[in-house]
Design a protein around this motif. Structure first.
Motif, PDB file in Angstrom:
ATOM      1  N   GLU A 180      -7.175  20.843   6.472  1.00  0.00           N
ATOM      2  CA  GLU A 180      -6.986  21.465   8.183  1.00  0.00           C
ATOM      3  C   GLU A 180      -7.468  22.283   8.954  1.00  0.00           C
ATOM      4  O   GLU A 180      -8.325  22.000  10.368  1.00  0.00           O
ATOM      5  N   GLU A 181      -7.839  23.625   8.192  1.00  0.00           N
ATOM      6  CA  GLU A 181      -8.254  24.507   8.535  1.00  0.00           C
ATOM      7  C   GLU A 181      -9.534  24.495   9.089  1.00  0.00           C
ATOM      8  O   GLU A 181     -10.678  25.291   9.659  1.00  0.00           O
ATOM      9  N   ARG A 182     -10.170  24.204   7.356  1.00  0.00           N
ATOM     10  CA  ARG A 182     -12.107  23.628   8.030  1.00  0.00           C
ATOM     11  C   ARG A 182     -12.540  22.807   8.499  1.00  0.00           C
ATOM     12  O   ARG A 182     -13.313  22.714   9.025  1.00  0.00           O
ATOM     13  N   ALA A 183     -11.678  22.350   8.963  1.00  0.00           N
ATOM     14  CA  ALA A 183     -11.880  20.286   9.868  1.00  0.00           C
ATOM     15  C   ALA A 183     -12.277  20.783  11.146  1.00  0.00           C
ATOM     16  O   ALA A 183     -13.492  20.233  11.837  1.00  0.00           O
ATOM     17  N   ARG A 184     -11.505  21.989  11.820  1.00  0.00           N
ATOM     18  CA  ARG A 184     -11.617  22.808  12.787  1.00  0.00           C
ATOM     19  C   ARG A 184     -12.843  23.556  13.026  1.00  0.00           C
ATOM     20  O   ARG A 184     -13.599  23.570  14.109  1.00  0.00           O
ATOM     21  N   ALA A 196      12.167   4.963   1.962  1.00  0.00           N
ATOM     22  CA  ALA A 196      10.685   4.320   1.747  1.00  0.00           C
ATOM     23  C   ALA A 196       9.674   3.875   0.844  1.00  0.00           C
ATOM     24  O   ALA A 196      10.605   4.853  -0.388  1.00  0.00           O
ATOM     25  N   ARG A 197       8.897   2.758   0.346  1.00  0.00           N
ATOM     26  CA  ARG A 197       9.020   2.700  -0.684  1.00  0.00           C
ATOM     27  C   ARG A 197       7.508   3.203  -1.209  1.00  0.00           C
ATOM     28  O   ARG A 197       7.160   3.487  -1.679  1.00  0.00           O
ATOM     29  N   ALA A 198       7.241   3.302   0.133  1.00  0.00           N
ATOM     30  CA  ALA A 198       5.402   4.161   0.084  1.00  0.00           C
ATOM     31  C   ALA A 198       5.532   5.325   0.956  1.00  0.00           C
ATOM     32  O   ALA A 198       6.324   4.785   2.404  1.00  0.00           O
ATOM     33  N   VAL A 199       4.385   5.685   1.686  1.00  0.00           N
ATOM     34  CA  VAL A 199       3.991   6.610   2.557  1.00  0.00           C
ATOM     35  C   VAL A 199       2.778   6.671   3.251  1.00  0.00           C
ATOM     36  O   VAL A 199       1.723   5.562   1.930  1.00  0.00           O
ATOM     37  N   LEU A 200       2.228   6.554   4.414  1.00  0.00           N
ATOM     38  CA  LEU A 200       0.997   6.884   4.949  1.00  0.00           C
ATOM     39  C   LEU A 200       0.860   8.131   5.283  1.00  0.00           C
ATOM     40  O   LEU A 200       1.356   8.785   5.969  1.00  0.00           O
ATOM     41  N   ILE A 201      -0.594   8.313   5.215  1.00  0.00           N
ATOM     42  CA  ILE A 201      -1.058   9.495   5.738  1.00  0.00           C
ATOM     43  C   ILE A 201      -2.104   9.272   6.191  1.00  0.00           C
ATOM     44  O   ILE A 201      -2.784   8.383   6.126  1.00  0.00           O
ATOM     45  N   GLY A 202      -1.828   9.913   7.773  1.00  0.00           N
ATOM     46  CA  GLY A 202      -3.752  10.014   8.581  1.00  0.00           C
ATOM     47  C   GLY A 202      -4.312  11.225   8.870  1.00  0.00           C
ATOM     48  O   GLY A 202      -5.218  11.339   8.283  1.00  0.00           O
ATOM     49  N   ARG A 203      -3.985  11.900   9.187  1.00  0.00           N
ATOM     50  CA  ARG A 203      -4.674  13.257   9.723  1.00  0.00           C
ATOM     51  C   ARG A 203      -5.009  13.517   8.292  1.00  0.00           C
ATOM     52  O   ARG A 203      -6.105  14.292   9.008  1.00  0.00           O
ATOM     53  N   PRO A 204      -4.371  14.028   7.610  1.00  0.00           N
ATOM     54  CA  PRO A 204      -4.390  14.921   6.725  1.00  0.00           C
ATOM     55  C   PRO A 204      -5.958  14.526   5.357  1.00  0.00           C
ATOM     56  O   PRO A 204      -6.631  15.033   5.532  1.00  0.00           O
ATOM     57  N   TYR A 205      -6.417  12.735   5.512  1.00  0.00           N
ATOM     58  CA  TYR A 205      -7.070  12.327   5.386  1.00  0.00           C
ATOM     59  C   TYR A 205      -8.865  12.410   6.179  1.00  0.00           C
ATOM     60  O   TYR A 205      -9.403  12.710   5.664  1.00  0.00           O
ATOM     61  N   VAL A 206      -8.979  11.748   7.506  1.00  0.00           N
ATOM     62  CA  VAL A 206      -9.342  12.126   8.169  1.00  0.00           C
ATOM     63  C   VAL A 206     -10.142  13.593   8.338  1.00  0.00           C
ATOM     64  O   VAL A 206     -11.281  13.861   9.073  1.00  0.00           O
ATOM     65  N   LEU A 207      -9.421  14.776   8.152  1.00  0.00           N
ATOM     66  CA  LEU A 207      -9.402  15.854   8.478  1.00  0.00           C
ATOM     67  C   LEU A 207     -10.180  16.198   7.098  1.00  0.00           C
ATOM     68  O   LEU A 207     -11.517  16.999   7.102  1.00  0.00           O
ATOM     69  N   ALA A 208     -10.234  15.816   5.944  1.00  0.00           N
ATOM     70  CA  ALA A 208     -10.630  15.754   4.722  1.00  0.00           C
ATOM     71  C   ALA A 208     -11.918  15.456   4.610  1.00  0.00           C
ATOM     72  O   ALA A 208     -13.010  15.664   4.318  1.00  0.00           O
ATOM     73  N   LEU A 209     -12.275  13.909   5.135  1.00  0.00           N
ATOM     74  CA  LEU A 209     -12.723  13.215   5.611  1.00  0.00           C
ATOM     75  C   LEU A 209     -14.404  13.667   6.132  1.00  0.00           C
ATOM     76  O   LEU A 209     -14.868  14.406   6.106  1.00  0.00           O
TER      77      LEU A 209
END
Length: 368
Positions: A15-19, A305-318
């Protein structure tokens, strides 16, 4: 930007680097939330407010992170949430995210507002026997002919479930985007919505946009015309969870849209145990919103929960490192989950129950 040295050691480093990697326009879109961003912050704070009370000297040999979900065995409970316009983050866009998810055995939920065609994404990963689930997220457009054609495309492409988002009949009041003067770049668009019916107008509330808002009869229609499992994404109220069960849905995703729609909507960590109690295990629950650590994943499982979803963490890594960044972020979370399980005394995710979480006397788990 390459991973370089030193490499990120947690998803927060991305996240820091994505900025720095994103222009102000894209940063406002991917990082921002609605209004004062209270829900955006509260999602994170709610997971932090939960404390683990680990057990010691437990048998941990032959432990694993596998989980059953909609008839499949997943290597771990991590999925990539639907995020729109990913080519605005990196030229690889949704294709890069899909390849990373496949390489890490993670599930992928492709957005209706993808900037890469669903057929291209599915073709790149569907034959990988080690990949996670491949799901398609759908926003109904108020025209059943158009919606049916979109769904049939997803079925034909090889998607294995439909995820109907139900918590965004209109956009939230996203102050950060408005201050940045947000607009899509000329070469990025929602490719699946070309030729979509025009938005309605007229009427008092939200300029008439709500004339086409999804309702329970639309859920019943969708359930009746698709052979795919159907999940609803955006449920926060136990009564809505019960109504969804009555419609025959196959799963629920507890979500407040990452704090991007209704500001001051409750954090998902608070809603999850109440919805788990309401459905009583009748359908699998997934959750998103604010998950940044493997300990968050373990807490989510303990809450039902059976599973979780991540959003911002992966698109910022992208944004920072393309598919390599997404794969690395997933690996970091999975490693942290395994460490948390071992240190908490959980050989498998079935061992993560509410007793794992410390509850202050007189309070409800996850609530202040």
């Amino acid at each position: 930007m390459s991973l370089g040295a030193p490499a990120p050691v947690c998803v927060g480093d991305y996240e820091e680097r994505a900025r720095e990697a994103l222009d102000p326009n894209a940063w406002a879109y991917f990082a921002g939330g609605a209004a004062d961003e209270r829900t955006l912050r509260a999602n994170r704070e709610a997971w932090n407010a939960l404390w683990l009370q680990p057990r010691v000297l437990r048998p941990l040999a032959h432990g694993h992170t596998r989980v059953e979900l909609l008839g499949r065995t997943l290597a771990h409970p991590l999925l990539l949430a639907p995020v729109a316009y990913q080519r605005m983050a990196h030229p690889q866009g949704e294709l890069g995210s899909a390849l990373a998810a496949s390489a890490q055995g993670a599930g992928l939920v492709l957005s209706t507002q993808s900037s890469t065609p669903m057929e291209e994404v599915a073709r790149a990963v569907r034959d990988d026997t080690q990949r996670g689930p491949l799901w398609f997220q759908i926003y109904l457009q108020g025209d059943r002919g158009f919606d049916l054609a979109l769904m049939r495309r997803a079925e034909a492409a090889g998607f294995e479930a439909l995820v109907l988002t139900v918590d965004a009949p209109v956009h939230g009041a996203r102050d950060r985007e408005r201050r940045a003067g947000f607009r899509l770049p000329a070469d990025v668009s929602a490719v699946h919505l070309h030729g979509a019916p025009p938005l309605p107008h007229g009427g008092e509330l939200c300029g008439g946009l709500l004339q086409a808002a999804t309702q329970w009869d639309d859920v019943a229609w969708l359930r009746g015309v698709t052979r795919l499992p159907l999940l609803l994404k955006g449920v926060l109220h136990a009564d809505d969870a019960r109504l969804a069960l009555a419609q025959g849905v196959d799963g629920l995703i507890v979500s407040n849209h990452g704090g991007r729609t209704l500001d001051t909507a409750l954090p998902t960590a608070w809603a999850l145990p109440r919805i788990a109690d309401a459905v009583g295990g009748a359908v699998p629950l997934l959750v998103d919103g604010g998950i940044r650590r493997g300990t968050d994943v373990l807490k989510a499982v303990a809450l039902g929960a059976r599973a979780v979803l991540i959003g911002r963490p992966y698109v910022l890594a992208l944004a920072v490192a393309g598919a390599q960044g997404v794969a690395h972020a997933l690996r970091l979370l999975r490693d942290e989950l395994e460490i948390a399980m071992a240190l908490a005394g959980c050989a498998t995710l079935a061992d993560a129950r509410r007793e794992l979480l410390f509850e202050r006397p007189g309070s409800l788990l996850g609530a202040p």
